[in-house]
Design a protein around this motif. Structure first.
Motif, PDB file in Angstrom:
ATOM      1  N   ALA A 121       0.869  -1.191   0.020  1.00 27.47           N
ATOM      2  CA  ALA A 121      -0.184  -0.197  -0.030  1.00 27.47           C
ATOM      3  C   ALA A 121       0.737   1.224   0.000  1.00 27.47           C
ATOM      4  CB  ALA A 121      -0.741   0.008   1.160  1.00 27.47           C
ATOM      5  N   MET A 122       1.930   1.166   0.661  1.00 24.50           N
ATOM      6  CA  MET A 122       2.829   2.447   1.003  1.00 24.50           C
ATOM      7  C   MET A 122       3.774   2.473  -0.287  1.00 24.50           C
ATOM      8  SD  MET A 122       1.508   3.698   3.333  1.00 24.50           S
ATOM      9  CE  MET A 122       2.596   5.219   3.249  1.00 24.50           C
ATOM     10  N   ASP A 123       3.701   1.699  -1.361  1.00 23.64           N
ATOM     11  CA  ASP A 123       4.638   1.819  -2.513  1.00 23.64           C
ATOM     12  C   ASP A 123       3.937   2.854  -3.394  1.00 23.64           C
ATOM     13  OD1 ASP A 123       6.555   1.615  -4.300  1.00 23.64           O
ATOM     14  OD2 ASP A 123       6.077  -0.493  -4.921  1.00 23.64           O
ATOM     15  N   THR A 124       3.976   4.007  -3.339  1.00 24.35           N
ATOM     16  CA  THR A 124       3.228   5.161  -4.242  1.00 24.35           C
ATOM     17  C   THR A 124       3.938   4.938  -5.560  1.00 24.35           C
ATOM     18  OG1 THR A 124       4.961   6.758  -3.157  1.00 24.35           O
ATOM     19  CG2 THR A 124       2.456   6.360  -2.333  1.00 24.35           C
ATOM     20  N   GLU A 125       5.284   4.505  -5.633  1.00 28.79           N
ATOM     21  CA  GLU A 125       5.818   4.572  -7.086  1.00 28.79           C
ATOM     22  C   GLU A 125       5.144   3.148  -8.039  1.00 28.79           C
ATOM     23  OE1 GLU A 125       9.990   3.914  -6.649  1.00 28.79           O
ATOM     24  OE2 GLU A 125      10.261   5.702  -5.603  1.00 28.79           O
ATOM     25  N   ASN A 126       4.465   2.423  -7.309  1.00 28.78           N
ATOM     26  CA  ASN A 126       3.617   1.372  -7.953  1.00 28.78           C
ATOM     27  C   ASN A 126       2.686   1.964  -8.617  1.00 28.78           C
ATOM     28  OD1 ASN A 126       2.659  -1.013  -9.216  1.00 28.78           O
ATOM     29  ND2 ASN A 126       2.133  -1.888  -7.288  1.00 28.78           N
ATOM     30  N   ALA A 127       2.509   2.834  -9.663  1.00 26.36           N
ATOM     31  CA  ALA A 127       1.409   3.350 -10.090  1.00 26.36           C
ATOM     32  C   ALA A 127       0.552   2.316 -10.825  1.00 26.36           C
ATOM     33  CB  ALA A 127       1.719   4.514 -11.357  1.00 26.36           C
ATOM     34  N   HIS A 128       0.808   1.223 -10.889  1.00 25.71           N
ATOM     35  CA  HIS A 128      -0.149   0.014 -11.474  1.00 25.71           C
ATOM     36  C   HIS A 128      -1.076  -0.595 -10.639  1.00 25.71           C
ATOM     37  CE1 HIS A 128       2.635   0.135 -14.965  1.00 25.71           C
ATOM     38  NE2 HIS A 128       3.634  -0.237 -14.225  1.00 25.71           N
ATOM     39  N   LEU A 129      -0.595  -0.537  -9.226  1.00 24.94           N
ATOM     40  CA  LEU A 129      -1.707  -1.121  -8.158  1.00 24.94           C
ATOM     41  C   LEU A 129      -3.183  -0.555  -8.394  1.00 24.94           C
ATOM     42  CD1 LEU A 129      -1.672  -2.961  -5.822  1.00 24.94           C
ATOM     43  CD2 LEU A 129      -1.364  -1.100  -4.345  1.00 24.94           C
ATOM     44  N   PHE A 169      -8.539   4.878  -1.026  1.00 23.45           N
ATOM     45  CA  PHE A 169      -9.387   5.496  -2.081  1.00 23.45           C
ATOM     46  C   PHE A 169      -9.092   6.871  -2.842  1.00 23.45           C
ATOM     47  CE2 PHE A 169     -13.207   8.543  -2.820  1.00 23.45           C
ATOM     48  CZ  PHE A 169     -14.171   7.346  -3.360  1.00 23.45           C
ATOM     49  N   PRO A 170      -8.245   7.547  -2.243  1.00 25.14           N
ATOM     50  CA  PRO A 170      -8.074   8.608  -3.007  1.00 25.14           C
ATOM     51  C   PRO A 170      -6.993   8.525  -4.155  1.00 25.14           C
ATOM     52  CG  PRO A 170      -7.691   9.330  -0.675  1.00 25.14           C
ATOM     53  CD  PRO A 170      -7.979   8.035  -0.709  1.00 25.14           C
ATOM     54  N   ARG A 171      -6.546   7.310  -4.000  1.00 20.36           N
ATOM     55  CA  ARG A 171      -5.569   6.756  -5.298  1.00 20.36           C
ATOM     56  C   ARG A 171      -6.005   5.874  -6.222  1.00 20.36           C
ATOM     57  NH1 ARG A 171      -0.662   4.198  -1.819  1.00 20.36           N
ATOM     58  NH2 ARG A 171      -0.468   3.432  -3.660  1.00 20.36           N
ATOM     59  N   LYS A 172      -7.522   5.683  -6.114  1.00 20.17           N
ATOM     60  CA  LYS A 172      -8.364   4.988  -6.754  1.00 20.17           C
ATOM     61  C   LYS A 172      -8.046   3.423  -6.714  1.00 20.17           C
ATOM     62  CE  LYS A 172     -10.091   8.492  -9.945  1.00 20.17           C
ATOM     63  NZ  LYS A 172      -9.798   9.513  -8.772  1.00 20.17           N
ATOM     64  N   ILE A 173      -7.384   3.030  -5.462  1.00 21.42           N
ATOM     65  CA  ILE A 173      -7.194   1.398  -5.495  1.00 21.42           C
ATOM     66  C   ILE A 173      -8.452   0.881  -4.626  1.00 21.42           C
ATOM     67  CG2 ILE A 173      -5.842  -0.002  -4.147  1.00 21.42           C
ATOM     68  CD1 ILE A 173      -3.587   2.160  -4.631  1.00 21.42           C
ATOM     69  N   VAL A 174      -8.910  -0.304  -5.345  1.00 20.50           N
ATOM     70  CA  VAL A 174     -10.106  -0.898  -4.545  1.00 20.50           C
ATOM     71  C   VAL A 174      -9.425  -2.086  -3.750  1.00 20.50           C
ATOM     72  CG1 VAL A 174     -12.148  -2.300  -4.985  1.00 20.50           C
ATOM     73  CG2 VAL A 174     -11.546  -0.394  -6.601  1.00 20.50           C
ATOM     74  N   VAL A 175     -10.314  -2.043  -2.486  1.00 20.59           N
ATOM     75  CA  VAL A 175      -9.987  -2.976  -1.578  1.00 20.59           C
ATOM     76  C   VAL A 175     -11.205  -3.718  -1.222  1.00 20.59           C
ATOM     77  CG1 VAL A 175      -9.233  -3.621   0.740  1.00 20.59           C
ATOM     78  CG2 VAL A 175      -7.963  -1.591  -0.252  1.00 20.59           C
ATOM     79  N   ASN A 176     -10.973  -5.041  -1.401  1.00 23.01           N
ATOM     80  CA  ASN A 176     -12.210  -6.052  -1.141  1.00 23.01           C
ATOM     81  C   ASN A 176     -11.943  -7.106  -0.205  1.00 23.01           C
ATOM     82  OD1 ASN A 176     -11.770  -6.098  -4.545  1.00 23.01           O
ATOM     83  ND2 ASN A 176     -13.655  -5.298  -3.932  1.00 23.01           N
ATOM     84  N   VAL A 177     -12.844  -7.560   0.646  1.00 24.81           N
ATOM     85  CA  VAL A 177     -12.692  -8.655   1.601  1.00 24.81           C
ATOM     86  C   VAL A 177     -13.752  -9.719   1.016  1.00 24.81           C
ATOM     87  CG1 VAL A 177     -14.450  -7.902   3.052  1.00 24.81           C
ATOM     88  CG2 VAL A 177     -12.651  -9.349   3.885  1.00 24.81           C
ATOM     89  N   ILE A 178     -13.263 -10.963   0.901  1.00 26.76           N
ATOM     90  CA  ILE A 178     -14.091 -12.107   0.940  1.00 26.76           C
ATOM     91  C   ILE A 178     -14.578 -12.696   2.084  1.00 26.76           C
ATOM     92  CG2 ILE A 178     -14.271 -14.546  -0.422  1.00 26.76           C
ATOM     93  CD1 ILE A 178     -13.834 -11.921  -2.280  1.00 26.76           C
ATOM     94  N   VAL A 179     -15.540 -12.680   2.360  1.00 22.51           N
ATOM     95  CA  VAL A 179     -16.116 -13.101   3.690  1.00 22.51           C
ATOM     96  C   VAL A 179     -16.946 -14.540   3.566  1.00 22.51           C
ATOM     97  CG1 VAL A 179     -17.492 -12.691   5.735  1.00 22.51           C
ATOM     98  CG2 VAL A 179     -16.514 -10.702   4.484  1.00 22.51           C
ATOM     99  N   ALA A 180     -15.968 -15.488   3.665  1.00 18.05           N
ATOM    100  CA  ALA A 180     -16.330 -16.874   3.245  1.00 18.05           C
ATOM    101  C   ALA A 180     -17.121 -17.721   4.453  1.00 18.05           C
ATOM    102  CB  ALA A 180     -15.294 -17.503   2.526  1.00 18.05           C
ATOM    103  N   GLY A 181     -17.971 -18.610   4.000  1.00 17.62           N
ATOM    104  CA  GLY A 181     -18.373 -19.480   4.947  1.00 17.62           C
ATOM    105  C   GLY A 181     -17.494 -20.858   4.913  1.00 17.62           C
ATOM    106  N   TYR A 182     -18.215 -21.882   5.120  1.00 18.27           N
ATOM    107  CA  TYR A 182     -17.499 -23.172   5.243  1.00 18.27           C
ATOM    108  C   TYR A 182     -16.869 -23.450   3.498  1.00 18.27           C
ATOM    109  CZ  TYR A 182     -19.961 -24.127   9.333  1.00 18.27           C
ATOM    110  OH  TYR A 182     -20.521 -23.909  10.790  1.00 18.27           O
ATOM    111  N   ILE A 183     -15.644 -23.909   3.453  1.00 21.53           N
ATOM    112  CA  ILE A 183     -15.155 -24.070   2.162  1.00 21.53           C
ATOM    113  C   ILE A 183     -14.697 -25.631   2.389  1.00 21.53           C
ATOM    114  CG2 ILE A 183     -13.186 -23.629   0.419  1.00 21.53           C
ATOM    115  CD1 ILE A 183     -13.142 -20.722   1.695  1.00 21.53           C
TER     116      ILE A 183
END
Length: 242
Positions: A121-129, A169-183
Motif C-alpha cells: 500500500a505504501m509503495d506510491t511508486e507502483n502506479a499500476h496497483l 480511496f484517493p489513489r483509486k485503489i479498490v480493496v475487497n474482502v471475501i467473507v467466506a463460509g465453510y469451504i
C-alpha cells in the motif's frame, strides 16, 4: 501495445488460491504465486496443465516479517492486483491451551497480512496497483464460543482491510474482502460440517477473480442470509450458538 497485468497471490498454496491462480492465468494475467510450499504449487500447476510461462513461483512466509521488505523489493514485476489468502487454523480448544497455535493464527491472518500489505500500500511508486483482496471468514462476523480465537484474527483482518480501503480511496485503489463460509479444503478436512453449506474452492476463487467495487463479498446465497442474520442477531441468541 498491451502490457500484461500482474497478480501477486500471497499464501498461494491454499485450495482457493490455487484455483484463483488458474482463473487469472486463463484471463491472461502474469501470476506471482508466493508460498512456503513452492513444490506443491509447481506439482499442482503441472497436473492442471497451467501455462507456466505466465507463472512465477516464489517462496514467501507470512510469519517471517523481517523478510517481507526484501521479498517485495525483489518481485519481478510490481503487481496490479494483490490477493492475501494465507491461512492457518487450530481448534478453539487447542488455541486456548496452546499459545503457539493462537500466536500462529494471529501472525498468519493479521500480523503477517499487515506486514506485507502495508509495504504494498505504501509503495506510491507502483502506479499500476489497482486492487487488494483479502480472504477472510464469516467466523469473524460475531464472536462465538466454538471458534472465537480463530474468528477474532479474521475479524481483525477484515477491519484492517476496511480501513485500508478508505486510506487508498484517493489513489483509486479498490480493496475487497471475501467473507467466506465453510469451504471444502484441506483446512476443513476432518471437521464435522454440514454438507449443504460447503462451498468448492473454485467457487470462492471465481468471487476473487471477478470482484467488483464493493467492499464485502459474501459468496453463496445461503451464506449471504447467514451473514445478515449473524450481523443483526441479539447477543442473547448469539450466546446460544455452538
Amino acid at each position: 501495445m498491451t502490457t500484461t497485468k500482474t497478480v501477486l497471490i500471497l499464501g498461494a498454496n491454499s485450495d482457493v488460491a490455487k484455483e484463483a491462480i488458474l482463473l487469472y492465468l486463463r484471463k491472461g494475467y502474469h501470476v506471482i504465486a508466493a508460498s512456503r510450499s513452492t513444490a506443491a504449487i509447481s506439482s499442482f500447476m503441472e497436473a492442471r496443465n497451467a501455462p507456466v510461462q505466465q507463472l512465477t513461483i516464489l517462496y514467501f512466509d507470512a510469519t517471517a516479517f523481517d523478510t517481507h521488505a526484501a521479498f517485495y523489493a525483489g518481485l519481478p514485476a510490481k503487481p496490479n492486483i494483490v490477493v492475501y489468502a494465507a491461512g492457518f487454523q487450530v481448534t478453539n480448544d487447542q488455541a486456548l491451551l496452546d499459545w503457539e497455535g493462537s500466536y500462529r493464527m494471529i501472525n498468519v491472518h493479521y500480523a503477517g497480512a499487515l506486514s506485507i500489505l502495508n509495504l504494498v500500500a505504501m509503495d506510491t511508486e507502483n502506479a499500476h496497483l489497482e486492487r487488494i483482496i483479502g480472504l477472510s471468514s464469516l467466523s469473524g462476523v460475531r464472536g462465538r464460543r466454538s471458534n472465537f480465537i480463530y474468528g477474532s484474527t479474521k475479524s481483525a483482518f477484515t477491519q484492517y482491510l476496511a480501513g485500508l480501503r478508505q486510506y487508498l480511496f484517493p489513489r483509486k485503489i479498490v480493496v475487497n474482502v471475501i467473507v467466506a463460509g465453510y469451504i471444502r479444503s484441506k483446512m476443513t478436512a476432518g471437521l464435522d460440517l454440514p454438507e449443504s453449506l460447503l462451498m468448492e474452492p473454485s467457487f470462492i476463487a471465481a468471487q476473487i477473480v471477478n470482484a467488483g467495487n464493493g467492499f464485502s463479498i459474501v459468496p453463496g446465497f445461503k451464506w449471504k442470509i447467514i451473514y445478515r442474520i449473524l450481523k443483526h442477531m441479539p447477543e442473547k441468541l448469539v450466546a446460544k450458538l455452538p
